[in-house]
Design an enzyme around this catalytic site. Structure first.
Site, PDB file in Angstrom:
ATOM      1  N   GLN A 187      -7.580   0.455   4.783  1.00 29.49           N
ATOM      2  CA  GLN A 187      -8.305  -0.076   5.949  1.00 29.49           C
ATOM      3  C   GLN A 187      -9.775  -0.353   5.639  1.00 29.49           C
ATOM      4  OE1 GLN A 187      -7.068  -1.170   8.689  1.00 29.49           O
ATOM      5  NE2 GLN A 187      -5.000  -0.305   8.660  1.00 29.49           N
ATOM      6  N   GLY A 202       0.824  -1.205   0.000  1.00 29.01           N
ATOM      7  CA  GLY A 202       0.000   0.000   0.000  1.00 29.01           C
ATOM      8  C   GLY A 202       0.858   1.255   0.000  1.00 29.01           C
ATOM      9  N   THR A 203       1.972   1.188   0.694  1.00 29.55           N
ATOM     10  CA  THR A 203       2.895   2.330   0.749  1.00 29.55           C
ATOM     11  C   THR A 203       3.339   2.713  -0.666  1.00 29.55           C
ATOM     12  OG1 THR A 203       3.644   1.683   2.943  1.00 29.55           O
ATOM     13  CG2 THR A 203       5.154   3.061   1.658  1.00 29.55           C
ATOM     14  N   HIS A 207      -2.341  -7.497   2.832  1.00 24.38           N
ATOM     15  CA  HIS A 207      -2.110  -8.116   4.148  1.00 24.38           C
ATOM     16  C   HIS A 207      -3.090  -7.669   5.224  1.00 24.38           C
ATOM     17  CE1 HIS A 207       0.128  -4.898   6.438  1.00 24.38           C
ATOM     18  NE2 HIS A 207       0.338  -4.438   5.226  1.00 24.38           N
ATOM     19  N   THR A 212       9.421  -7.501 -12.456  1.00 33.33           N
ATOM     20  CA  THR A 212       8.786  -8.815 -12.574  1.00 33.33           C
ATOM     21  C   THR A 212       7.782  -9.004 -11.451  1.00 33.33           C
ATOM     22  OG1 THR A 212      10.745  -9.687 -13.625  1.00 33.33           O
ATOM     23  CG2 THR A 212       9.242 -11.304 -12.668  1.00 33.33           C
ATOM     24  N   CYS A 234       2.803   1.325  12.362  1.00 32.46           N
ATOM     25  CA  CYS A 234       3.958   1.738  11.553  1.00 32.46           C
ATOM     26  C   CYS A 234       4.780   2.800  12.251  1.00 32.46           C
ATOM     27  CB  CYS A 234       3.491   2.254  10.205  1.00 32.46           C
ATOM     28  SG  CYS A 234       2.430   1.080   9.372  1.00 32.46           S
TER      29      CYS A 234
HETATM   30  N1  PLP Z   1      -2.550   3.168   4.578  1.00 40.45           N
HETATM   31  C1  PLP Z   1      -3.114   2.826   5.740  1.00 40.45           C
HETATM   32  C2  PLP Z   1      -4.343   3.540   6.194  1.00 40.45           C
HETATM   33  C3  PLP Z   1      -2.548   1.815   6.515  1.00 40.45           C
HETATM   34  O1  PLP Z   1      -3.106   1.472   7.675  1.00 40.45           O
HETATM   35  C4  PLP Z   1      -1.367   1.169   6.058  1.00 40.45           C
HETATM   36  C5  PLP Z   1      -0.705   0.133   6.879  1.00 40.45           C
HETATM   37  O2  PLP Z   1      -0.819   0.058   8.059  1.00 40.45           O
HETATM   38  C6  PLP Z   1      -0.843   1.562   4.822  1.00 40.45           C
HETATM   39  C7  PLP Z   1      -1.454   2.554   4.106  1.00 40.45           C
HETATM   40  C8  PLP Z   1       0.392   0.930   4.288  1.00 40.45           C
HETATM   41  O3  PLP Z   1       0.081  -0.271   3.639  1.00 40.45           O
HETATM   42  P1  PLP Z   1       1.236  -1.382   3.456  1.00 40.45           P
HETATM   43  O4  PLP Z   1       1.521  -1.931   4.819  1.00 40.45           O
HETATM   44  O5  PLP Z   1       0.656  -2.382   2.509  1.00 40.45           O
HETATM   45  O6  PLP Z   1       2.416  -0.662   2.881  1.00 40.45           O
END
Ligand code: PLP
Length: 384
Positions: A180, A71-72, A202, A238, A324
């Site tokens: 989320q 997601g990041t 995940h 890839t 995080c």
């Molecule tokens: N955005 C939100 C609202 C999240 O809660 C998170 C992870 O905790 C992320 C983005 C980041 O996603 P990823 O862990 O897949 O990088």
């Protein structure tokens, strides 16, 4: 002592059936999806099957799904990818809400260092974005708005459809981080009418290492990674076939189980909050629409981190704000943005349920919480 897991907004356990779909791609000879031979074509088919499962789970068209590693990455791609095609960068604003995950707020700060104007949209006491302030901010040239759908700490939901309407009528690109939201509430890209949306595997019992940016095809965007031209040239590299296959399977499962997830976690959350209310504990964001599984609360006079460690020793895995940033002792930026005093914000603890948690776990937890609060308060009284 077996630990009870109450931290599903941080990550979720890989579902066994999802693992089963991934194993062949990890065990056997798997071709490179860009190869023309049978091995490559089989891997390509598996990715396209997963793309259809992901699209189905979030109301998108298959052509709108761009796989990323997390997601990041998808959030960075949306923000940096749009910023590079914004007309005159110095005079264009990037607007993000004050409660975003760092993987939205930090790319915006990085762009500010390159000369963009980066402004935060305020939230109210309930954690809802101030739409009047957004409209005022939009009177200045703006290239991009990014506002999350569901907050990872409070669970508070934003009126993403309304923000999309405001953004579309101002002609501004709008991205929402729905990491989320996926699997926890109804999520439909087409209905929301946003330009781009981030989801991640995940958080829904899929593997780590797969996510997607769902992107309106009409949007012009620059890739972060240039190379072999995978994902229609928007994300070279890839593909992680096993993780993408797992993400697809997890999406199918999440869609199938969504109403069970909602009913089970909402009832556990209600049970928890009846107990918290009886202990006079402040709960954040509980006056507005929230994710069904999330409760964020604070105990006056006790550090969130201290309580998290004490509960861990008693066999409960909970979080103090965002996982995080849990190496930081700073109070939650989300609560500060909501106007919660720093002392109370420092005491914040988050419980995020999954569908496998039980009512007995919640009642035992409430007993433990009561005892731990008493013990920690006595200890600090002795130390004072
Ligand atoms: N955005 C939100 C609202 C999240 O809660 C998170 C992870 O905790 C992320 C983005 C980041 O996603 P990823 O862990 O897949 O990088």
């Amino acid at each position: 002592m077996a630990s009870v897991y109450f931290d599903h907004n941080a990550t979720t356990a890989l579902d066994n059936s999802v693992l089963e779909t991934m194993l062949p791609w990890m065990r056997n000879q798997s071709g490179n999806p860009t190869s023309r031979h049978i091995f490559g074509r089989t891997a390509r088919d598996a990715i396209e099957n997963a793309r259809a499962q992901v699209a189905e789970a979030c109301g998108a068209h298959i052509s709108q799904v761009i796989f990323t590693s997390c997601g990041t990455e998808a959030n960075n791609f949306a923000i940096k990818g749009i910023s590079t095609i914004m007309p005159s960068m110095i005079s264009q604003q990037i607007l993000t809400s004050a409660i975003e995950h760092p993987c939205v707020s930090r790319p915006a700060i990085a762009l500010q260092q390159q000369g963009y104007i980066n402004k935060e949209i305020e939230v109210d006491l309930n954690g809802k974005v101030n739409l009047d302030q957004l409209k005022i901010l939009l009177s200045k040239p703006t290239g991009l708005i990014s506002v999350m759908y569901a907050n990872n700490e409070t669970g508070v939901l934003q009126d993403v459809d309304k923000i999309a309407e405001i953004a579309r009528s101002a002609g501004v690109f709008f991205h929402t981080d729905a990491v989320q939201a996926l699997g926890k509430i109804d999520l439909n890209f087409a209905d929301l009418n946003v330009h781009a949306m981030t989801i991640s595997s995940h958080k829904i019992h899929g593997p780590q290492g797969a996510a997607a940016l769902i992107l309106d095809k009409k949007v012009d965007i620059q890739p972060l990674l240039h190379g072999g031209g995978q994902e229609k040239g928007l994300r070279s590299g890839t593909e992680n076939v096993a993780a993408i296959v797992g993400f697809g399977a997890a999406c199918e499962l999440a869609l199938k189980n969504k109403s069970i997830f909602t009913a089970v976690t909402r009832s556990l959350r209600d049970q928890l909050e009846v107990g918290l209310n009886a202990l006079n504990i402040s709960i954040f964001g509980n006056k507005v629409s929230r994710l069904p599984n999330t409760s964020f609360f604070s105990i006056n006079g006790i550090e969130g981190e201290t309580l998290v460690m004490a509960l861990d020793r008693k066999g409960y895995a909970v979080a103090s704000g965002s996982a995080c940033s849990s190496d930081s002792t700073e109070p939650s930026h989300v609560l500060l943005a909501m106007g919660i005093p720093a002392d109370l914000a420092r005491g914040a603890v988050r419980i995020s349920f999954g569908a496998h948690n039980t009512s007995a776990q919640v009642s035992n937890f409430l007993d433990t919480l009561k005892n731990e609060i008493l013990r920690l308060k006595q200890m600090s009284a002795i130390a004072a």
